[in-house]
Design a protein around this motif. Structure first.
Motif, PDB file in Angstrom:
ATOM      1  N   VAL A  60       0.894  -1.154   0.000  1.00 34.77           N
ATOM      2  CA  VAL A  60       0.000   0.000   0.000  1.00 34.77           C
ATOM      3  C   VAL A  60       0.935   1.206   0.000  1.00 34.77           C
ATOM      4  CG1 VAL A  60      -1.739   1.310   1.271  1.00 34.77           C
ATOM      5  CG2 VAL A  60      -1.825  -1.196   1.269  1.00 34.77           C
ATOM      6  N   VAL A  61       0.964   1.922  -1.121  1.00 31.59           N
ATOM      7  CA  VAL A  61       1.814   3.108  -1.252  1.00 31.59           C
ATOM      8  C   VAL A  61       0.883   4.303  -1.421  1.00 31.59           C
ATOM      9  CG1 VAL A  61       3.645   4.238  -2.570  1.00 31.59           C
ATOM     10  CG2 VAL A  61       3.627   1.735  -2.375  1.00 31.59           C
ATOM     11  N   VAL A  62       0.949   5.226  -0.460  1.00 30.18           N
ATOM     12  CA  VAL A  62       0.077   6.401  -0.495  1.00 30.18           C
ATOM     13  C   VAL A  62       0.909   7.676  -0.456  1.00 30.18           C
ATOM     14  CG1 VAL A  62      -1.926   5.280   0.545  1.00 30.18           C
ATOM     15  CG2 VAL A  62      -0.227   6.343   2.012  1.00 30.18           C
ATOM     16  N   GLY A 113      11.725   4.853   1.912  1.00 25.59           N
ATOM     17  CA  GLY A 113      11.834   4.551   3.336  1.00 25.59           C
ATOM     18  C   GLY A 113      11.547   3.090   3.627  1.00 25.59           C
ATOM     19  N   PRO A 114      11.601   2.737   4.919  1.00 22.68           N
ATOM     20  CA  PRO A 114      11.412   1.339   5.290  1.00 22.68           C
ATOM     21  C   PRO A 114       9.956   0.889   5.274  1.00 22.68           C
ATOM     22  CG  PRO A 114      11.792   2.642   7.255  1.00 22.68           C
ATOM     23  CD  PRO A 114      11.962   3.569   6.078  1.00 22.68           C
ATOM     24  N   GLY A 115       9.022   1.816   5.320  1.00 25.64           N
ATOM     25  CA  GLY A 115       7.618   1.418   5.405  1.00 25.64           C
ATOM     26  C   GLY A 115       7.353   0.726   6.725  1.00 25.64           C
ATOM     27  N   ARG A 116       6.161   0.106   6.818  1.00 26.06           N
ATOM     28  CA  ARG A 116       5.833  -0.653   8.026  1.00 26.06           C
ATOM     29  C   ARG A 116       4.810  -1.730   7.695  1.00 26.06           C
ATOM     30  NH1 ARG A 116       0.821   0.221  10.326  1.00 26.06           N
ATOM     31  NH2 ARG A 116      -0.229   2.168   9.799  1.00 26.06           N
ATOM     32  N   PRO A 117       4.822  -2.812   8.481  1.00 27.19           N
ATOM     33  CA  PRO A 117       3.787  -3.836   8.281  1.00 27.19           C
ATOM     34  C   PRO A 117       2.411  -3.236   8.562  1.00 27.19           C
ATOM     35  CG  PRO A 117       5.556  -4.671   9.679  1.00 27.19           C
ATOM     36  CD  PRO A 117       5.778  -3.188   9.517  1.00 27.19           C
ATOM     37  N   LEU A 118       1.451  -3.525   7.705  1.00 31.98           N
ATOM     38  CA  LEU A 118       0.087  -3.025   7.893  1.00 31.98           C
ATOM     39  C   LEU A 118      -0.817  -4.132   8.428  1.00 31.98           C
ATOM     40  CD1 LEU A 118      -1.849  -0.621   7.530  1.00 31.98           C
ATOM     41  CD2 LEU A 118      -2.262  -1.433   5.200  1.00 31.98           C
ATOM     42  N   ILE A 119      -0.776  -5.320   7.787  1.00 26.23           N
ATOM     43  CA  ILE A 119      -1.589  -6.459   8.226  1.00 26.23           C
ATOM     44  C   ILE A 119      -1.038  -7.719   7.561  1.00 26.23           C
ATOM     45  CG2 ILE A 119      -3.339  -6.231   6.401  1.00 26.23           C
ATOM     46  CD1 ILE A 119      -5.461  -6.962   8.567  1.00 26.23           C
ATOM     47  N   VAL A 134       0.955  -7.457   4.040  1.00 23.89           N
ATOM     48  CA  VAL A 134       0.680  -6.147   3.449  1.00 23.89           C
ATOM     49  C   VAL A 134       1.520  -5.112   4.190  1.00 23.89           C
ATOM     50  CG1 VAL A 134      -1.076  -4.452   2.842  1.00 23.89           C
ATOM     51  CG2 VAL A 134      -1.679  -6.887   2.920  1.00 23.89           C
ATOM     52  N   HIS A 135       2.272  -4.315   3.427  1.00 24.43           N
ATOM     53  CA  HIS A 135       3.141  -3.280   3.993  1.00 24.43           C
ATOM     54  C   HIS A 135       2.723  -1.917   3.475  1.00 24.43           C
ATOM     55  CE1 HIS A 135       6.054  -5.994   5.880  1.00 24.43           C
ATOM     56  NE2 HIS A 135       5.640  -6.809   4.953  1.00 24.43           N
ATOM     57  N   LEU A 136       2.958  -0.898   4.293  1.00 24.26           N
ATOM     58  CA  LEU A 136       2.539   0.465   3.986  1.00 24.26           C
ATOM     59  C   LEU A 136       3.745   1.381   3.832  1.00 24.26           C
ATOM     60  CD1 LEU A 136       0.372   2.775   3.887  1.00 24.26           C
ATOM     61  CD2 LEU A 136       0.605   2.882   6.386  1.00 24.26           C
ATOM     62  N   GLN A 183      -7.960  -2.047   5.562  1.00 22.09           N
ATOM     63  CA  GLN A 183      -7.221  -1.867   6.814  1.00 22.09           C
ATOM     64  C   GLN A 183      -6.620  -0.464   6.881  1.00 22.09           C
ATOM     65  OE1 GLN A 183      -6.992  -3.723   9.503  1.00 22.09           O
ATOM     66  NE2 GLN A 183      -5.537  -2.385  10.557  1.00 22.09           N
ATOM     67  N   TYR A 184      -6.052  -0.006   5.773  1.00 16.99           N
ATOM     68  CA  TYR A 184      -5.482   1.335   5.742  1.00 16.99           C
ATOM     69  C   TYR A 184      -6.553   2.393   6.030  1.00 16.99           C
ATOM     70  CZ  TYR A 184      -3.427   5.666   4.122  1.00 16.99           C
ATOM     71  OH  TYR A 184      -3.002   6.971   4.053  1.00 16.99           O
TER      72      TYR A 184
END
Length: 190
Positions: A60-62, A113-119, A134-136, A183-184
C-alpha cells in the motif's frame, strides 16, 4: 471441551506421502497439495486436501491522499479491476523487501523509506496455506528501471477517498488488495 479445542487437539495423519509439487520455468513459484486423512472430533473421517502456495507481499503506497494501484485484467476471473502491486516472496526474502521490489517491477514507482507492516493474514484458511503480508509506505519516487513484461497492468494513483466505494462495487481484485486497503482506511479513521 469446546469444538474448537477438540479440533486443535485431534490427530491428523497424511495419507498421501508424496505431495504433488508444481513449478514453472519462468519463476520459482511452487505449489504443493497434501491430502490428509482427518478424523473430526465428532468421529467422522474424511480426506482433506490442503493447498500450499508461496507467501505473498503486497504494497500500500500512499501520497497526497492517493494510493498507487494497477488497473489490470485477470484472466482466471475474466475481468478488469484495481490491484495493489505485489507478488511472491522469494525463499529467505523479507516480505517488506518483496513488496517494495514488486512495486518497482510492476509500477515503475519505488517506495521511499522502510515502510511498516500493515496487516498479515491467511486468505483461504479452510483449504489453502498462503500468508499475505501487506506493507505500507507513505511516499514513492519514479524509477527508470524497466517494468516486468509479465505484469500488463497500468499503474495509476487513485484517491484514497474512493477505496470504500470501489470495494463495495467489486472493483478491487484480490484479497491482498481488499484487506490491505480497507485496513489502511480503517486505521485512518481511528
Amino acid at each position: 471441551m469446546t469444538p474448537a479445542d477438540a479440533w486443535a487437539t485431534h490427530d491428523v495423519t497424511t495419507v498421501w506421502s508424496a505431495p504433488l509439487t508444481v513449478t514453472t520455468d519462468d519463476d520459482d513459484a511452487t505449489m504443493r497439495v497434501d491430502l490428509h486423512d482427518v478424523t473430526a472430533p465428532e468421529g467422522d473421517r474424511f480426506d482433506y486436501p490442503v493447498v500450499h502456495l508461496p507467501s505473498v507481499a503486497v504494497a500500500v503506497v500512499v501520497r497526497d491522499e492517493q494510493v498507487l494501484v494497477l488497473r489490470t485484467y485477470r484472466y482466471p476471473v475474466g475481468r478488469y479491476g484495481y490491484e495493489l502491486p505485489g507478488g511472491g516472496v522469494d525463499p529467505g526474502e523479507d516480505p517488506a523487501v518483496a513488496a517494495a521490489r514488486e512495486t518497482a517491477e510492476e509500477t515503475g514507482w519505488v517506495p521511499v523509506g522502510p515502510g511498516r507492516p500493515l496487516i498479515t493474514f491467511q486468505p483461504l484458511p479452510g483449504g489453502v496455506v498462503s500468508t499475505v503480508h501487506v506493507h505500507l509506505w507513505t511516499d514513492a519516487q519514479r524509477s527508470d528501471a524497466p517494468l516486468d513484461r509479465h505484469e500488463p497492468g497500468l499503474a495509476q494513483w487513485l484517491p484514497v477517498a474512493d477505496v470504500v466505494r470501489l470495494a463495495a462495487a467489486g472493483e478491487l481484485l484480490g484479497s491482498g488488495t481488499l484487506v490491505g486497503l480497507l485496513q489502511y482506511v480503517a486505521e485512518r479513521r481511528v
